[in-house]
Design a protein around this motif. Structure first.
Motif, PDB file in Angstrom:
ATOM      1  N   TYR A  53       8.564 -38.258  10.170  1.00 48.96           N
ATOM      2  CA  TYR A  53       7.761 -38.879   9.120  1.00 48.96           C
ATOM      3  C   TYR A  53       6.278 -38.806   9.444  1.00 48.96           C
ATOM      4  O   TYR A  53       5.887 -38.841  10.601  1.00 48.96           O
ATOM      5  CB  TYR A  53       8.132 -40.366   8.973  1.00 48.96           C
ATOM      6  CG  TYR A  53       9.540 -40.559   8.506  1.00 48.96           C
ATOM      7  CD1 TYR A  53       9.827 -40.624   7.148  1.00 48.96           C
ATOM      8  CD2 TYR A  53      10.589 -40.655   9.405  1.00 48.96           C
ATOM      9  CE1 TYR A  53      11.133 -40.783   6.711  1.00 48.96           C
ATOM     10  CE2 TYR A  53      11.890 -40.803   8.987  1.00 48.96           C
ATOM     11  CZ  TYR A  53      12.152 -40.867   7.631  1.00 48.96           C
ATOM     12  OH  TYR A  53      13.439 -41.008   7.195  1.00 48.96           O
ATOM     13  N   CYS A  57       1.228 -43.599   7.112  1.00 45.76           N
ATOM     14  CA  CYS A  57      -0.135 -44.005   6.753  1.00 45.76           C
ATOM     15  C   CYS A  57      -0.548 -45.182   7.635  1.00 45.76           C
ATOM     16  O   CYS A  57       0.158 -46.189   7.707  1.00 45.76           O
ATOM     17  CB  CYS A  57      -0.212 -44.392   5.282  1.00 45.76           C
ATOM     18  SG  CYS A  57      -1.879 -44.927   4.798  1.00 45.76           S
ATOM     19  N   ALA A  88       2.879 -46.531   4.545  1.00 45.92           N
ATOM     20  CA  ALA A  88       3.755 -45.631   3.791  1.00 45.92           C
ATOM     21  C   ALA A  88       4.316 -44.566   4.722  1.00 45.92           C
ATOM     22  O   ALA A  88       3.627 -44.074   5.609  1.00 45.92           O
ATOM     23  CB  ALA A  88       2.983 -44.973   2.650  1.00 45.92           C
ATOM     24  N   ILE A 109       6.078 -40.866   4.784  1.00 50.14           N
ATOM     25  CA  ILE A 109       6.343 -39.653   4.018  1.00 50.14           C
ATOM     26  C   ILE A 109       7.302 -38.796   4.848  1.00 50.14           C
ATOM     27  O   ILE A 109       6.956 -38.345   5.944  1.00 50.14           O
ATOM     28  CB  ILE A 109       5.040 -38.880   3.714  1.00 50.14           C
ATOM     29  CG1 ILE A 109       4.117 -39.735   2.859  1.00 50.14           C
ATOM     30  CG2 ILE A 109       5.329 -37.568   3.016  1.00 50.14           C
ATOM     31  CD1 ILE A 109       2.955 -40.285   3.579  1.00 50.14           C
ATOM     32  N   CYS A 158      -2.630 -41.919   3.692  1.00 45.78           N
ATOM     33  CA  CYS A 158      -1.979 -41.369   2.501  1.00 45.78           C
ATOM     34  C   CYS A 158      -2.960 -41.204   1.340  1.00 45.78           C
ATOM     35  O   CYS A 158      -4.077 -41.736   1.373  1.00 45.78           O
ATOM     36  CB  CYS A 158      -0.801 -42.247   2.081  1.00 45.78           C
ATOM     37  SG  CYS A 158      -1.268 -43.837   1.336  1.00 45.78           S
ATOM     38  N   LYS A 159      -2.529 -40.464   0.334  1.00 48.39           N
ATOM     39  CA  LYS A 159      -3.364 -40.175  -0.841  1.00 48.39           C
ATOM     40  C   LYS A 159      -3.809 -41.454  -1.556  1.00 48.39           C
ATOM     41  O   LYS A 159      -4.976 -41.576  -1.938  1.00 48.39           O
ATOM     42  CB  LYS A 159      -2.569 -39.282  -1.808  1.00 48.39           C
ATOM     43  CG  LYS A 159      -3.300 -38.967  -3.080  1.00 48.39           C
ATOM     44  CD  LYS A 159      -2.519 -38.003  -3.949  1.00 48.39           C
ATOM     45  CE  LYS A 159      -1.251 -38.651  -4.453  1.00 48.39           C
ATOM     46  NZ  LYS A 159      -0.514 -37.832  -5.433  1.00 48.39           N
ATOM     47  N   ASP A 160      -2.894 -42.432  -1.715  1.00 49.15           N
ATOM     48  CA  ASP A 160      -3.250 -43.675  -2.409  1.00 49.15           C
ATOM     49  C   ASP A 160      -4.345 -44.442  -1.682  1.00 49.15           C
ATOM     50  O   ASP A 160      -5.282 -44.958  -2.288  1.00 49.15           O
ATOM     51  CB  ASP A 160      -2.026 -44.563  -2.591  1.00 49.15           C
ATOM     52  CG  ASP A 160      -1.023 -43.967  -3.572  1.00 49.15           C
ATOM     53  OD1 ASP A 160      -1.411 -43.107  -4.388  1.00 49.15           O
ATOM     54  OD2 ASP A 160       0.152 -44.365  -3.510  1.00 49.15           O
ATOM     55  N   CYS A 161      -4.250 -44.511  -0.355  1.00 55.29           N
ATOM     56  CA  CYS A 161      -5.274 -45.226   0.428  1.00 55.29           C
ATOM     57  C   CYS A 161      -6.612 -44.491   0.403  1.00 55.29           C
ATOM     58  O   CYS A 161      -7.660 -45.108   0.400  1.00 55.29           O
ATOM     59  CB  CYS A 161      -4.791 -45.448   1.857  1.00 55.29           C
ATOM     60  SG  CYS A 161      -3.481 -46.678   1.989  1.00 55.29           S
ATOM     61  N   LYS A 162      -6.577 -43.166   0.393  1.00 60.27           N
ATOM     62  CA  LYS A 162      -7.828 -42.387   0.306  1.00 60.27           C
ATOM     63  C   LYS A 162      -8.532 -42.637  -1.013  1.00 60.27           C
ATOM     64  O   LYS A 162      -9.753 -42.657  -1.065  1.00 60.27           O
ATOM     65  CB  LYS A 162      -7.522 -40.899   0.396  1.00 60.27           C
ATOM     66  CG  LYS A 162      -7.398 -40.374   1.780  1.00 60.27           C
ATOM     67  CD  LYS A 162      -7.401 -38.857   1.697  1.00 60.27           C
ATOM     68  CE  LYS A 162      -6.431 -38.275   2.656  1.00 60.27           C
ATOM     69  NZ  LYS A 162      -6.323 -36.822   2.537  1.00 60.27           N
TER      70      LYS A 162
END
Length: 75
Positions: free
Chosen positions: A27, A30, A35, A37, A69-73
């Motif tokens: 995995y 994040c 998270a 992945i 992760c993308k959401d945190c960025k």
């Protein structure tokens, strides 16, 4: 009975439970939100030559990739 696999995060009390996959899984985690992945391939395709040289038999390995992760960025 190996029905459920527990994956722990290094340096954390957090764990992830899933129905045991047919192959082992790694995995990316994040570091901001936790998270996880799943990676569908194993980055450790072949063992390092140093282990082969000393006739070391690997029975398991653990790999953790940390990042954001993308959401945190996007926050």
């Amino acid at each position: 009975k190996d029905i459920v696999t527990r994956t722990t995060i290094m340096g954390s009390d957090m764990a992830y439970y899933e129905i045991t996959p047919h192959t082992h899984r790694h995995y990316a985690v994040c570091t901001k939100c936790g998270a996880m992945i799943p990676l569908h391939t194993c980055p450790v395709v072949e063992m390092p030559q140093e282990l082969t040289d000393v006739d070391f038999t690997v029975t398991e390995h653990h790999l953790e990739i940390a990042g954001i992760c993308k959401d945190c960025k996007n926050r």
